[in-house]
Design an enzyme around this catalytic site. Structure first.
Site, PDB file in Angstrom:
ATOM      1  CG  ASP A 247      72.826  10.034 -41.356  1.00  0.00           C
ATOM      2  OD1 ASP A 247      72.934  10.864 -41.606  1.00  0.00           O
ATOM      3  OD2 ASP A 247      73.095   8.777 -41.908  1.00  0.00           O
ATOM      4  CG  HIS A 248      75.619  13.218 -40.546  1.00  0.00           C
ATOM      5  ND1 HIS A 248      75.484  11.329 -40.507  1.00  0.00           N
ATOM      6  CD2 HIS A 248      76.813  13.051 -40.648  1.00  0.00           C
ATOM      7  CE1 HIS A 248      75.959  11.619 -41.477  1.00  0.00           C
ATOM      8  NE2 HIS A 248      77.229  11.651 -41.195  1.00  0.00           N
TER       9      HIS A 248
ATOM     10  CG  ASP B  97      79.389   9.342 -44.347  1.00  0.00           C
ATOM     11  OD1 ASP B  97      78.946  10.404 -43.498  1.00  0.00           O
ATOM     12  OD2 ASP B  97      79.254   7.949 -43.862  1.00  0.00           O
TER      13      ASP B  97
ATOM     14  NE  ARG C 199      86.242   8.168 -40.386  1.00  0.00           N
ATOM     15  CZ  ARG C 199      86.018   8.551 -40.943  1.00  0.00           C
ATOM     16  NH1 ARG C 199      85.153  10.092 -41.313  1.00  0.00           N
ATOM     17  NH2 ARG C 199      86.165   8.050 -41.903  1.00  0.00           N
TER      18      ARG C 199
ATOM     19  CB  SER D 252      84.228  13.339 -42.948  1.00  0.00           C
ATOM     20  OG  SER D 252      83.004  13.766 -43.452  1.00  0.00           O
TER      21      SER D 252
ATOM     22  NE  ARG E 163      82.727  16.068 -41.928  1.00  0.00           N
ATOM     23  CZ  ARG E 163      83.344  16.276 -40.349  1.00  0.00           C
ATOM     24  NH1 ARG E 163      84.563  16.641 -39.623  1.00  0.00           N
ATOM     25  NH2 ARG E 163      83.276  14.635 -40.171  1.00  0.00           N
TER      26      ARG E 163
END
Length: 784
Positions: free
Chosen positions: A128-129, A193, A475, A670, A672
């Site tokens: 999806d990213h 995520d 965000r 995030s 990440r």
């Protein structure tokens, strides 16, 4: 129903291997309900949840919150686990793992490094990213498949080899797919995520983590989490008019701020809960990530049951009904903090710019914007994203658009729509919502994250141009959506975005203001109303799921040594047993420093599987306190100013260790883990801040770095970018014991300050081994 004592006997008999007799149908049904129709052989185990809850309740001798029931219900050792909210570390056994494609690359690379043949729990990858919003859904999807073919092939083959389900590009956003297929009341799910808490809308404990945490769970290792505090949000009254579920979390964000939920689970309860749809509850849980919460959750109720039934999971709802006492909080349970919101009095909100906790009633935003000098003309309105892309969201937005069209109006602002999943896209196409939104001027984008994460090839402005956008996203940090630091992004509900896009200005309040139709007559928009679920069944659209084969051992996973997108990982170096002496300061960060500042997304997403390449974005968005600039730091060895990554690489080449100094809530945003991998890869050893965001602090520990906090926050001012730092006492590194930091100033003077940490014993072993993955391998070697 089977009496409890008899049922308990039969459960014991089944678990003990005693000859099995036919018992009541309800027991047989309980044993056979699958977690998901994609995994018919993986069953929901409420019996184990119940057993663990009962053990813990007897030990603690008090009523339990819902959060505690589900978290403690997944303890590895409920009889012996030390439990103290906000203090002890829990060892947990989550039910499943979910990974989005940007973070799955590094997670799967780490899992490959572990040497294990197959994942130990049900796991999925969601593409999806990596789809950039440019000209519309179909074209953008085709382009993404072409550009990202190497990465998609890696993820698909790695999934097949190691037993991980693979959702192809175009299937939708990870959190919508989880809600539709994998979340259920009482589940514990971890996802790579930060908005994984979306699944709390279905009564699950769904927690965002870094890839290394996901590897632990996929490897069958108990997962560690500091025992969360529980913040109760009591909802009374009923939503009505223009107020929406999004306004609940926008209000809560204004109360708690971006770090007010750190270390806590937000648990919604009270009579107002039943006035919110299941997908509305998911919206509220999703954006709980913006207040630093570990996760958010709602109690199981009829709205969840209705959603489960409509998404083909009536059997799960029936099972949840049987165990409902464990899927709601106990009467008299105690929360660490309680917030009360009367939904009947809640007004539509809009938060921003530049931070998601700057809350304003929509009625005030026009005046506030004019006073602050924020642009009031709206350039683009964007609806959808993982936060607000449900059937109900699209229906309410279409209801607003339909009124404008009836009076001959279209959007004055540019307008985009992001469906959350292929199922939502297909259903809103069938039911006419998509066409209404197109007719009012909207562009339907791919079923993907798109502009919400910076995957937006924006053409209507130049970089540096001051402008305003309104979104239904979660965000809105500086530059997040379009890489333009002058874009003022505001977050609100999809229906408010639609109304503001039609008016074209922040000065419009749909509750009180009038629009002028094409015929010159004034009219007022009525509050939107829409079905929470389609009257017909959902249209599943195209089949986008790849099942893992029963035996993937023969599957080849190819990573080219010359690839610019993928790179196999090399182990980080072990701690040498010495104190960290005379470290240089790479950067002293001024103000907010999110994971977007540390490891930018947008165009950098394409390097998420290649650690060395993506390290070229290390801290390029952080503001250097020495000169007030981004991506400009002094090289202490040459005295020249240059980009942050280049300076870090120079220090690494010269064999010099370095540190970063940060402010409050460092690493918010995030999940990440690249924001932790990159500094480690380029030679960093210590990150010292006033405070950390939860996920980032854990990610730093996992990669062998030392995340430390000032015992006295004022000591932040004692350190200057030209100083050298030594961390002493590492030979006696122990839980709860502060470390000393010696600051050496250029004039020869020294100061000593104390630094706190949250390491437990096993996390200290990660540091000593060089990383959590290194420690995992050490333990494997000892046991083999």
């Amino acid at each position: 129903k089977v009496p409890v004592l008899i049922l308990s006997f039969f459960q014991h008999a089944l678990n003990s291997g005693i000859r099995r007799y036919h018992v009541a149908p309800v027991l047989c049904q309980r044993a056979k309900v699958a977690m998901s129709h994609f995994e018919p052989n993986e069953h929901i185990n409420y019996e184990k949840l119940e057993k663990n809850i009962n053990i813990v309740r007897k030990r603690l001798d008090r009523p339990l919150t819902l959060s505690e029931k589900i978290v403690y219900g997944h303890l590895d050792d409920p009889a012996k686990q030390e439990i103290e909210r906000g203090k002890t570390y829990l060892r947990l056994r989550p039910d499943r793992v979910a990974m989005q494609d940007a973070t799955a690359q590094m997670a799967m690379l780490q899992f490959i490094s572990s040497g294990l043949p197959k994942v130990a729990v049900p796991s999925t990858i969601h593409c999806d990213h990596l789809i950039e919003a440019q000209s519309g859904g179909e074209k953008d999807l085709r382009r993404a498949k072409d550009i990202n073919q190497e990465v998609y092939n890696f993820l698909a083959t790695a999934g097949a080899k190691y037993g991980v389900g693979f959702w192809k590009p175009g299937s939708g956003i990870i959190h919508q797919i989880i809600l539709e297929n994998y979340s259920y009341p009482g589940v514990m799910l971890i996802g790579t995520d930060s908005h994984t808490p979306n699944g709390g809308g279905l009564g699950g404990i769904c927690i965002g983590v870094g890839g290394a945490d996901a590897v632990d769970v996929m490897a069958g290792i108990p997962w560690e989490l500091k025992c969360p505090k529980v913040i109760g949000v009591k909802l009374t009254g009923k939503l009505s008019g223009w107020s929406s579920p999004k306004d609940v979390i926008l209000k809560v964000a204004g109360i708690l701020t971006v770090k007010g939920g750190t270390g806590a689970i937000i648990e919604y309860h009270g009579p107002g809960v039943d006035s919110i749809s299941c997908t509305g509850m998911a919206t509220i849980c999703n954006m709980g990530a913006e207040i630093g919460a570990t996760t958010s959750i709602f109690p199981y109720n009829a709205r969840m049951k209705k959603y489960l039934g409509k998404t083909g999971r009536a059997d799960i709802a029936a099972l949840a009904d049987e165990f409902q006492q464990h899927l709601v909080p106990d009467a008299g349970c105690q929360y660490d903090q309680v917030i009360e919101i009367n939904l009947s009095e809640l007004k539509p909100h809009i938060n921003g710019p530049f931070t998601p906790d700057l809350a304003h009633p929509v009625s005030d935003i026009g005046a506030v914007a004019e006073k602050e000098g924020w642009p009031v003309d709206i350039r683009v309105g964007l609806i959808g994203s993982c936060t607000n892309s449900s059937y109900e969201d699209m229906g309410r937005s279409a209801a607003v658009a339909k009124q404008a069209l009836a009076h001959g109006l279209k959007c004055k602002s540019k307008f985009t729509i992001t469906p959350g999943s292929e199922q939502i896209r297909a259903t809103i196409e069938r039911d006419g919502y998509a066409q209404i939104l197109r007719d009012v001027g909207g562009l339907v984008l791919a079923n993907a994250c798109g502009p919400c994460i910076g995957q937006w090839d924006r053409k209507d402005i130049k970089k540096g141009e001051k402008n305003t956008i309104v979104t239904s996203y979660n965000r809105n940090f500086t530059g997040r959506n379009d890489a333009n630091p002058e874009t003022h992004a505001f977050v609100t509900s999809p229906e408010i975005v639609t109304a503001l896009s039609i008016a074209g200005t922040l000065k419009f309040n749909p509750e009180t203001d009038y629009l002028t139709g094409a015929d010159g007559k004034k009219f007022k928009l009525e509050a939107p109303d829409a079905d929470e679920l389609p009257k017909l069944e959902f249209d599943p659209g195209q089949d986008t799921y790849q099942y893992p084969p029963k035996d993937g051992s023969g599957q080849h996973v190819d990573v080219s040594p010359t690839s610019q997108r993928l790179q196999l990982l090399e182990p980080f170096d072990k701690w040498d047993g010495k104190d960290l002496e005379d470290m240089l300061i790479l950067i002293k960060v001024k103000g907010k420093c999110t994971t977007d500042h540390i490891s930018a997304a947008g165009p950098w997403l394409k390097f998420r599987g290649h650690l060395d390449n993506i390290s070229n974005n290390l801290l390029i968005g952080a503001i250097n306190i020495e000169n007030g600039k981004a991506n400009s730091v002094r090289n202490a060895l040459t005295q020249e100013f240059g980009p942050v990554p280049d300076t870090a690489r120079y220090y690494k080449k010269m064999g010099v260790k370095w540190a970063v100094i940060g402010d409050e809530n460092y690493g918010e945003g995030s999940s990440r883990e690249h924001a932790a991998l990159e500094p480690r890869h380029l030679g960093g050893r210590v990150i010292i801040t006033k405070s950390f965001a939860r996920i980032h602090e854990t990610n730093l520990k996992k990669q062998g770095l030392l995340p430390l906090t000032f015992a006295d926050p004022a000591d932040y001012n004692k350190i200057h970018p030209v100083d050298k730092l030594s961390i002493v006492g590492l030979a006696d590194f122990a839980p709860g014991k502060p470390l000393k930091c010696v600051i050496k100033h250029p004039n020869g003077s020294q100061e000593t300050i104390m630094l706190n940490h949250t390491f437990n014993e096993s996390q200290i072993e990660w540091f000593q081994a060089g990383s959590a993955l290194n420690r995992m391998k050490e333990l494997q070697q000892k046991s083999s």
